[in-house]
Scaffold this motif. Sequence first.
Motif, mmCIF file in Angstrom:
data_model
loop_
_atom_site.group_PDB
_atom_site.id
_atom_site.type_symbol
_atom_site.label_atom_id
_atom_site.label_comp_id
_atom_site.label_asym_id
_atom_site.label_seq_id
_atom_site.Cartn_x
_atom_site.Cartn_y
_atom_site.Cartn_z
ATOM 1 N N GLY A 38 0.826 -1.129 0.051
ATOM 2 C CA GLY A 38 -0.027 -0.028 -0.003
ATOM 3 C C GLY A 38 0.906 1.413 0.070
ATOM 4 N N PRO A 39 0.255 2.416 -0.071
ATOM 5 C CA PRO A 39 1.133 3.775 -0.323
ATOM 6 C C PRO A 39 1.628 4.097 1.297
ATOM 7 C CG PRO A 39 -1.285 4.066 -0.221
ATOM 8 C CD PRO A 39 -1.239 2.513 -0.310
ATOM 9 N N VAL A 40 2.478 4.966 0.899
ATOM 10 C CA VAL A 40 2.997 5.817 2.238
ATOM 11 C C VAL A 40 2.056 6.960 2.413
ATOM 12 C CG1 VAL A 40 5.039 7.043 3.323
ATOM 13 C CG2 VAL A 40 5.346 4.942 2.001
ATOM 14 N N VAL A 41 1.418 7.105 3.591
ATOM 15 C CA VAL A 41 0.515 8.111 3.605
ATOM 16 C C VAL A 41 1.109 8.966 4.668
ATOM 17 C CG1 VAL A 41 -1.881 8.653 4.500
ATOM 18 C CG2 VAL A 41 -1.523 6.633 3.525
ATOM 19 N N ASP A 42 1.323 10.302 4.069
ATOM 20 C CA ASP A 42 2.035 11.422 4.840
ATOM 21 C C ASP A 42 0.927 12.413 5.364
ATOM 22 O OD1 ASP A 42 3.537 13.435 5.829
ATOM 23 O OD2 ASP A 42 4.464 13.865 4.060
ATOM 24 N N ILE A 43 0.534 12.071 6.827
ATOM 25 C CA ILE A 43 -0.418 12.995 7.248
ATOM 26 C C ILE A 43 -0.216 14.189 7.641
ATOM 27 C CG2 ILE A 43 -2.380 12.927 8.834
ATOM 28 C CD1 ILE A 43 -2.266 9.686 8.941
ATOM 29 N N GLY A 44 -0.762 15.362 7.316
ATOM 30 C CA GLY A 44 -0.137 16.567 7.613
ATOM 31 C C GLY A 44 0.898 16.822 6.922
ATOM 32 N N ALA A 45 0.804 16.765 5.444
ATOM 33 C CA ALA A 45 2.299 17.010 4.659
ATOM 34 C C ALA A 45 2.777 18.118 4.494
ATOM 35 C CB ALA A 45 1.632 16.194 3.253
#
Length: 694
Positions: free
Chosen positions: A451-458
């Motif tokens: 799955g993707p890398v999710v950058d939360i608050g990028a």
Amino acid sequence: MNTSTPFRVLVCGTNFGRFYAEAARRRPGYALAGVLSRGSAASRAYAERIGVPHYTDVDALPADIDAACVAVGSSISGGRGTELARALMDRGIHVLQEHPVHLTELTDNLRHARRRGVQYRLNTHYPHVAPVRDFIDAARRLAARQRPLFVDAATPVHLMHPLVDILGRAMGTLRPWRFADPAPLPADIGPQPFRSLHGVFAGAPLTLRVHHQLDPADRDNHALHWHRISLGTEGGVLTLADTHGPVLWSPRLHIGRDADRRFVLDGPGTGRLGLGTTAVVGSTGTFRTVFSDLWPEAIGSALDGLREAVADGGDPLRAGQYDLAVCRIWTDLAARLGPPEIVRPATPRPLAVSDVFPAPERMRPGTDRPDVHRPGTDRPGMHRPGTHGSGTHRAGPDPAPAGADAPPAPADTSPYTPSAEFFDLVAAEHTATASAPAIAALLADADLSTGPVVDIGAGTGLLTEAVARARPDAEILACEPAVGMRAVLTSRVFSDPDLRSRVTVTADAAPDLDLPDRISVALLCGVLGHLDADGRARLWRRLNRRLAPGGFVVVELMQFEEVSTLPETRLATATAGRHRYEWSFAAAPDEARDGVMRLHSTWRVYRDNATQPERAVHDSYRWLPFGLKDVVAESGMTARTLPTRPGAPPLAVLTRAADAPDPARGPALPKARTGSDGPGTPSAPTLFVSTTDG
């Protein structure tokens, strides 16, 4: 060490000493106590202009001076700096002395400091300059992964002493070293500005090229270039293009061959052909930026080292053994090269890039990186802006705090937008030296196929870009609800063809952001602290459900574990064109809610040398302090900390409790469970350029 009491610093000399004075004036925790000089009108006028006492005699100094910076030439340069350093030590004053100093004098100075019960440090300066620090940090990480195969270095002769120090710090050791004499130059070959020699440094083959010409009256202005260093391993070559940046990474070119010895250009095993041929880490500023920002910040870092030595109270002679070894190597090299050729050339005519590259060539995709180095604050315990911008917001910025010294920027209903224009001025340096290297090392062997890398608050995408550079095969989901931050993020992605093919930008906010069914990694850097307990619980439940087996969450812990008060403190200065930007930060308990802090961030913009800002932008938002124990308890996950740069906000890696910890990654912290769940929102490591409430 009591950091609440300013460390009072005297500066000796007003040529290079002006950079020392600026460092002492700007750096939190220090105070400029005065200027000592021979009494020229220029020195007196300088002291008057910056509002400090001027002294001409060591015996006239007040008793409350903690340390002195001796920016006066030593005997090797025809000056009396060493004599002055010893007189100051006789007064019980700790000393930081500017290089170069002869080996015999350095030894005697360290012994003198031991006798007087004070600390003495030699400052070679350039290892503390931000791009050089980046190179040193990257070189240490590279050498830890792969054996260095060669070092290729070039320097002007008058900066050879700092070069040895840079190489020693980059390699992690000086020994073993051994050098051969340079080959003699044929008599009929004509003038040769460079001399070359070979040897071994820290066990690696070394090629050293020295600009062996010197104008005794103007050394810096007639150096053909400054430090240039390449460190090669089987995986690639790390290069410091110039003392003032940038740093380059060039992966090793390796193409498979088939049975007929032809290159295999597609199919299985060709994934690494997607690596960029050279990555530019950071960029270069102007020479004005070097003088206004990079050098004072570098001197501030050296001052921190002296102050820490004072706090530790160790034996200065024992602590100075590395400096003595560096000085011995420099002495050996200088003896082998012999005296430099004395030159007195005409004033050079520097060329701009536009003189060499036509405008269309300069604008080709990939030639202009946004990650420009801006010096920040590198002090343990302080916070400064980080890699991101925001993760969840419900309210806009608060009004400017009372006592603002300039009218606030016009109100903006979009959270974080007031700070977006300034964010990268200091966040880029933090990302490049702290969070990005640690996370890149973590991602090196991670399975990102699930799955993707999710950058939360990028935020503005600094860490998103770093992840993409570290893993050319990664799909990335960058979530940023703040319109101002997201505008910069989107621009960063659109301007780079590689990012554009792999990064999806969304306006989603935690805790209820739209996640894919499976994610391999989630990043919460500078985010947790803006959500209340209910919001944190929802976020952790959703991450636990979506995280693939073997996946993990990275959390930047910040450095507020309990409600604290921090008076307004200037943490960074940057320049662009004719503007100087200053960033200040303050924190206090929220009067309306127990257990909550109110954080205030202010950017002031000054034109030229004005003392009053022409514009000030104020942000204020709530923050719920937390620590690693809180994250473990609220997430129900197992955690371990990541190594990162000293003074940077700590990073933790969380895995689901059902996942077995990987012993190769270090011991896991005891896991804990509670009925509630943790943090999760915006971003800004150390201090925050964030501006909104959670």
